[in-house]
Scaffold this motif. Sequence first.
Motif, PDB file in Angstrom:
ATOM      1  N   PHE A  84      66.178 -10.550  37.495  1.00  0.00           N
ATOM      2  CA  PHE A  84      65.930 -10.332  38.882  1.00  0.00           C
ATOM      3  C   PHE A  84      64.874 -11.110  39.420  1.00  0.00           C
ATOM      4  CE2 PHE A  84      63.814  -8.365  42.470  1.00  0.00           C
ATOM      5  CZ  PHE A  84      64.575  -8.185  43.433  1.00  0.00           C
ATOM      6  N   VAL A  85      63.604 -10.866  38.758  1.00  0.00           N
ATOM      7  CA  VAL A  85      62.389 -11.512  38.899  1.00  0.00           C
ATOM      8  C   VAL A  85      62.555 -13.011  38.904  1.00  0.00           C
ATOM      9  CG1 VAL A  85      59.791 -12.018  38.585  1.00  0.00           C
ATOM     10  CG2 VAL A  85      61.052  -9.617  38.368  1.00  0.00           C
ATOM     11  N   GLY A  86      63.109 -13.540  37.555  1.00  0.00           N
ATOM     12  CA  GLY A  86      63.247 -15.053  37.438  1.00  0.00           C
ATOM     13  C   GLY A  86      64.134 -15.709  38.432  1.00  0.00           C
ATOM     14  N   GLY A  87      65.427 -14.961  38.717  1.00  0.00           N
ATOM     15  CA  GLY A  87      66.284 -15.481  39.368  1.00  0.00           C
ATOM     16  C   GLY A  87      65.943 -15.654  41.154  1.00  0.00           C
ATOM     17  N   PHE A  88      65.004 -14.778  41.556  1.00  0.00           N
ATOM     18  CA  PHE A  88      64.711 -14.777  42.846  1.00  0.00           C
ATOM     19  C   PHE A  88      63.081 -15.281  43.181  1.00  0.00           C
ATOM     20  CE2 PHE A  88      67.904 -11.562  43.338  1.00  0.00           C
ATOM     21  CZ  PHE A  88      68.652 -12.165  44.311  1.00  0.00           C
ATOM     22  N   TRP A  89      62.777 -15.937  41.820  1.00  0.00           N
ATOM     23  CA  TRP A  89      61.399 -16.292  42.065  1.00  0.00           C
ATOM     24  C   TRP A  89      61.186 -17.556  43.044  1.00  0.00           C
ATOM     25  CZ3 TRP A  89      56.809 -14.477  41.486  1.00  0.00           C
ATOM     26  CH2 TRP A  89      55.629 -15.349  41.648  1.00  0.00           C
ATOM     27  N   GLN A  90      62.014 -18.432  43.024  1.00  0.00           N
ATOM     28  CA  GLN A  90      62.146 -19.665  43.752  1.00  0.00           C
ATOM     29  C   GLN A  90      62.324 -19.235  45.265  1.00  0.00           C
ATOM     30  OE1 GLN A  90      63.752 -23.314  41.464  1.00  0.00           O
ATOM     31  NE2 GLN A  90      64.682 -21.477  40.508  1.00  0.00           N
ATOM     32  N   PHE A 100      55.022 -12.149  35.845  1.00  0.00           N
ATOM     33  CA  PHE A 100      54.801 -13.711  35.825  1.00  0.00           C
ATOM     34  C   PHE A 100      55.542 -14.228  34.590  1.00  0.00           C
ATOM     35  CE2 PHE A 100      50.773 -14.975  38.665  1.00  0.00           C
ATOM     36  CZ  PHE A 100      51.660 -14.551  39.704  1.00  0.00           C
ATOM     37  N   ALA A 101      55.546 -13.327  33.429  1.00  0.00           N
ATOM     38  CA  ALA A 101      56.165 -13.793  32.153  1.00  0.00           C
ATOM     39  C   ALA A 101      57.682 -13.916  32.719  1.00  0.00           C
ATOM     40  CB  ALA A 101      56.059 -12.587  31.128  1.00  0.00           C
ATOM     41  N   ALA A 102      58.233 -13.123  33.397  1.00  0.00           N
ATOM     42  CA  ALA A 102      59.695 -13.022  33.778  1.00  0.00           C
ATOM     43  C   ALA A 102      59.792 -14.585  34.711  1.00  0.00           C
ATOM     44  CB  ALA A 102      60.271 -12.090  34.589  1.00  0.00           C
ATOM     45  N   THR A 103      58.826 -15.193  35.169  1.00  0.00           N
ATOM     46  CA  THR A 103      59.132 -16.437  35.894  1.00  0.00           C
ATOM     47  C   THR A 103      58.613 -17.686  35.112  1.00  0.00           C
ATOM     48  OG1 THR A 103      56.640 -16.559  36.937  1.00  0.00           O
ATOM     49  CG2 THR A 103      58.190 -15.192  38.011  1.00  0.00           C
ATOM     50  N   ALA A 104      58.704 -17.474  33.905  1.00  0.00           N
ATOM     51  CA  ALA A 104      58.182 -18.713  33.025  1.00  0.00           C
ATOM     52  C   ALA A 104      59.139 -19.993  33.209  1.00  0.00           C
ATOM     53  CB  ALA A 104      57.850 -18.104  31.354  1.00  0.00           C
ATOM     54  N   THR A 105      60.508 -19.586  33.353  1.00  0.00           N
ATOM     55  CA  THR A 105      61.272 -20.741  33.407  1.00  0.00           C
ATOM     56  C   THR A 105      61.673 -21.524  34.634  1.00  0.00           C
ATOM     57  OG1 THR A 105      63.248 -19.376  33.170  1.00  0.00           O
ATOM     58  CG2 THR A 105      62.388 -19.447  31.233  1.00  0.00           C
ATOM     59  N   ALA A 106      61.285 -20.717  35.706  1.00  0.00           N
ATOM     60  CA  ALA A 106      61.487 -21.411  36.971  1.00  0.00           C
ATOM     61  C   ALA A 106      61.195 -22.703  37.202  1.00  0.00           C
ATOM     62  CB  ALA A 106      61.101 -20.506  38.213  1.00  0.00           C
ATOM     63  N   SER A 107      60.096 -23.246  37.075  1.00  0.00           N
ATOM     64  CA  SER A 107      59.852 -24.718  37.451  1.00  0.00           C
ATOM     65  C   SER A 107      60.561 -25.275  36.357  1.00  0.00           C
ATOM     66  CB  SER A 107      58.398 -24.801  37.400  1.00  0.00           C
ATOM     67  OG  SER A 107      57.640 -24.547  36.122  1.00  0.00           O
ATOM     68  N   PHE A 108      60.664 -25.003  35.284  1.00  0.00           N
ATOM     69  CA  PHE A 108      61.205 -25.867  34.341  1.00  0.00           C
ATOM     70  C   PHE A 108      62.880 -26.203  34.325  1.00  0.00           C
ATOM     71  CE2 PHE A 108      57.490 -24.625  32.228  1.00  0.00           C
ATOM     72  CZ  PHE A 108      56.708 -25.760  31.705  1.00  0.00           C
ATOM     73  N   SER A 161      67.193 -19.743  36.097  1.00  0.00           N
ATOM     74  CA  SER A 161      66.007 -19.189  35.791  1.00  0.00           C
ATOM     75  C   SER A 161      66.312 -17.623  35.613  1.00  0.00           C
ATOM     76  CB  SER A 161      65.258 -19.239  37.383  1.00  0.00           C
ATOM     77  OG  SER A 161      64.900 -20.735  37.403  1.00  0.00           O
ATOM     78  N   ALA A 162      67.252 -17.090  36.125  1.00  0.00           N
ATOM     79  CA  ALA A 162      67.704 -15.751  36.097  1.00  0.00           C
ATOM     80  C   ALA A 162      68.087 -15.559  34.581  1.00  0.00           C
ATOM     81  CB  ALA A 162      68.644 -15.200  37.042  1.00  0.00           C
ATOM     82  N   VAL A 163      68.673 -16.387  33.882  1.00  0.00           N
ATOM     83  CA  VAL A 163      69.110 -16.440  32.534  1.00  0.00           C
ATOM     84  C   VAL A 163      67.858 -16.446  31.692  1.00  0.00           C
ATOM     85  CG1 VAL A 163      70.273 -17.787  30.789  1.00  0.00           C
ATOM     86  CG2 VAL A 163      71.263 -17.333  32.773  1.00  0.00           C
ATOM     87  N   GLY A 164      66.994 -17.620  32.072  1.00  0.00           N
ATOM     88  CA  GLY A 164      65.699 -17.657  31.282  1.00  0.00           C
ATOM     89  C   GLY A 164      64.823 -16.374  31.360  1.00  0.00           C
ATOM     90  N   GLY A 165      64.639 -15.596  32.755  1.00  0.00           N
ATOM     91  CA  GLY A 165      63.760 -14.692  32.993  1.00  0.00           C
ATOM     92  C   GLY A 165      64.165 -13.518  31.921  1.00  0.00           C
ATOM     93  N   GLY A 166      65.724 -13.153  32.055  1.00  0.00           N
ATOM     94  CA  GLY A 166      66.171 -12.346  31.181  1.00  0.00           C
ATOM     95  C   GLY A 166      65.973 -12.569  29.823  1.00  0.00           C
ATOM     96  N   LEU A 167      65.837 -13.657  29.125  1.00  0.00           N
ATOM     97  CA  LEU A 167      65.867 -13.904  27.756  1.00  0.00           C
ATOM     98  C   LEU A 167      64.520 -13.803  27.570  1.00  0.00           C
ATOM     99  CD1 LEU A 167      67.029 -14.791  25.293  1.00  0.00           C
ATOM    100  CD2 LEU A 167      66.730 -17.489  25.999  1.00  0.00           C
ATOM    101  N   ALA A 168      63.508 -14.307  28.214  1.00  0.00           N
ATOM    102  CA  ALA A 168      62.172 -13.945  28.065  1.00  0.00           C
ATOM    103  C   ALA A 168      61.761 -12.707  28.014  1.00  0.00           C
ATOM    104  CB  ALA A 168      61.268 -15.009  29.115  1.00  0.00           C
TER     105      ALA A 168
END
Length: 652
Positions: free
Chosen positions: A306-312, A340-348, A404-411
């Motif tokens: 959720f956090v990673g997917g909606f961060w942008q 913030f850990a859940a948003t680690a992949t968003a910019s990448f 980014s949601a996938v990355g956040g969930g995996l992180a």
Amino acid sequence: MASKYDGLARIIIQNVGGKDNVASVEHCMTRLRFELKDESKANTEMLKNTDGIVNVISSGGQYQVIIGNHVGQVYQALVEKGRFEKQADDEETGKQGKKGLLNAFVGTISGIFVPVIGLLCACGMIKGVLVLLSTFGVLSATDGTYIILSAIGDCIFYFFPVFIGYTAAKKFKVNEFIGLAIGTSMIYPTLISLMSGDAINVLFSGTALESNVYLTFLKIPVILNNYTSTVIPVILAVWFASKVERFSKKVVPNVIKSFGVPLLTLVIAVPITFMVIGPVATWISGLIGMLVSTLYQLSPIVFGAFVGGFWQVFVMFGIHQGLIPIVINNLATMKYDTIFAATATASFTQVAILLAIMIRTKNKRLKTTSFSAFFSSLFGITEPAIYGVTLPLKTPFIISCITSAVGGGLAMFLGVKFYNMGGQGIFAFPTYVNPNGNALHDILMVVIAMAVAMVLAFILMLIFFKDKAEASTATAGVDLNPTNAELASPLGSTQTPSSDSPIVLGSPIAGRIVPLSEVKDEAFSQGYMGNGIAIEPTEGKIVAPADGILTSLYPTGHAMGITTDSGLELLIHVGKDTVKLKGKYFKVHVKQGDAIKKGQLLGEFEIDSIINAGYSTLTPFIVTNNNDYEQFAVTDQALVGTGDIIITLNKY
């Protein structure tokens, strides 16, 4: 001292309703954040069509003008030209009661934290690097180098109430030195040392609020807490002090106001802070930390997705600023953070998508824009990528959110935690250095999450990317001959083009055709404003390229925006920095809001006079909503006259 951004600063001031309409202005990494007294006075369309401005949005009670990486320089020019150091009281703005709770909260938090974010990140990176140097045996905790660097890294975190006391005082319109005094009193060493002794009493014994009492004030028990590194207590304390100060100004005689107001304010506010505000705020801080921890524990993967997917999306609307105090509170109470850990992949994921677009596209302008945004995204600045490439193309933005949601969930599944404030993008890795365990574990896990998200984003973008025709080379199969029956009729004629019919635009100016990439302004040359062409005028006349409405007209006459009857949004911008001429050498024959006909004379300008004054007359002609069209072709003629067909478009 003159700045190359002075002209842009003046345009912004004029189009946010003038300096008298500005209640406050701050900036973050990429955008100017205004609080306007009356947002209806702002000319949003003019700002959006101004070279040097990526986009304009209104969110969180703020009017946000997105500039890009050079926002700091624009902000300095803005402050100098507008003299914004002194800002109006809340009562004067009339805004606080109209924002709504969420908008008011986000606006307040942004105003308090944005000024210290850069320093906070810098100090956090030093702390992370020191842990790595210590882990690898490069430095030991007893080395002088380590101690001095540690002092730099820890300064803002240990004395955080002092820094926040100052910025909160500015935000709440109270004497900044009162804010500093409150912050320093909260971390007064003597009070902190008392907590290592024996308690004289225990309050709320047997409950979750059980607290030791170490001293009294006027016989009233005081619950002491260690307020170093805390956030919420000092913000509430300064807010309370702002109310006390206003009361003090009313009751203290003028003859002693200079010291009487601070005296009365501090004597009331500081004891109340220690007896009531501080303990209550500490309990609130603990509850917030427990809530975030509970949500994380319920399902780390869902939390991260959720956090990673909606961060942008949060970044787009600026509401990510409202999460900063929660993150800092987590670092203070739990010594780590998961938001913030859940948003680690968003910019990448943006980086991977831009790389895929650069590989797939044959559109030179899109490739150039993607290349520039690629490097910004590497450093965590994603607004150029979002507004310049992925959001206008829609599909890339959706892919970035999904991956980014996938990355956040995996992180979160891998147990990644965030331990220090720090940089963004590639500079964020020191923030994942665990100071109390395996220093490299979280970095390794976050690299795995980033790699998975980036590879997925890259592959999906390669699969689903649909290229856009290059403006200067996509003429194949498109007849630009004005005698062609399909194209010869004026755009605004009674014959409405079908969805399959091409839309044509006449040249607004007679002159020599120049590729947009040669315009010495990256807002145009890199396609931030849209697709189009530039014209080196041979005649100082501007005519309507199609039937429509003159939706915007800059007062100086050098720039105008048109919405055609078919829905195209056009920008004609004569020269670079010609706004500085303040209308000299320009003559306008229409007014904003007028209905215009193709070929109608809109304005005139004196080419030789403008050039002799030191300005270029090279005129970008832009379709700002060109992403709604799959084919965008420009003429291959070197010279054109007014009305000659120079752009042809086909809708998807």
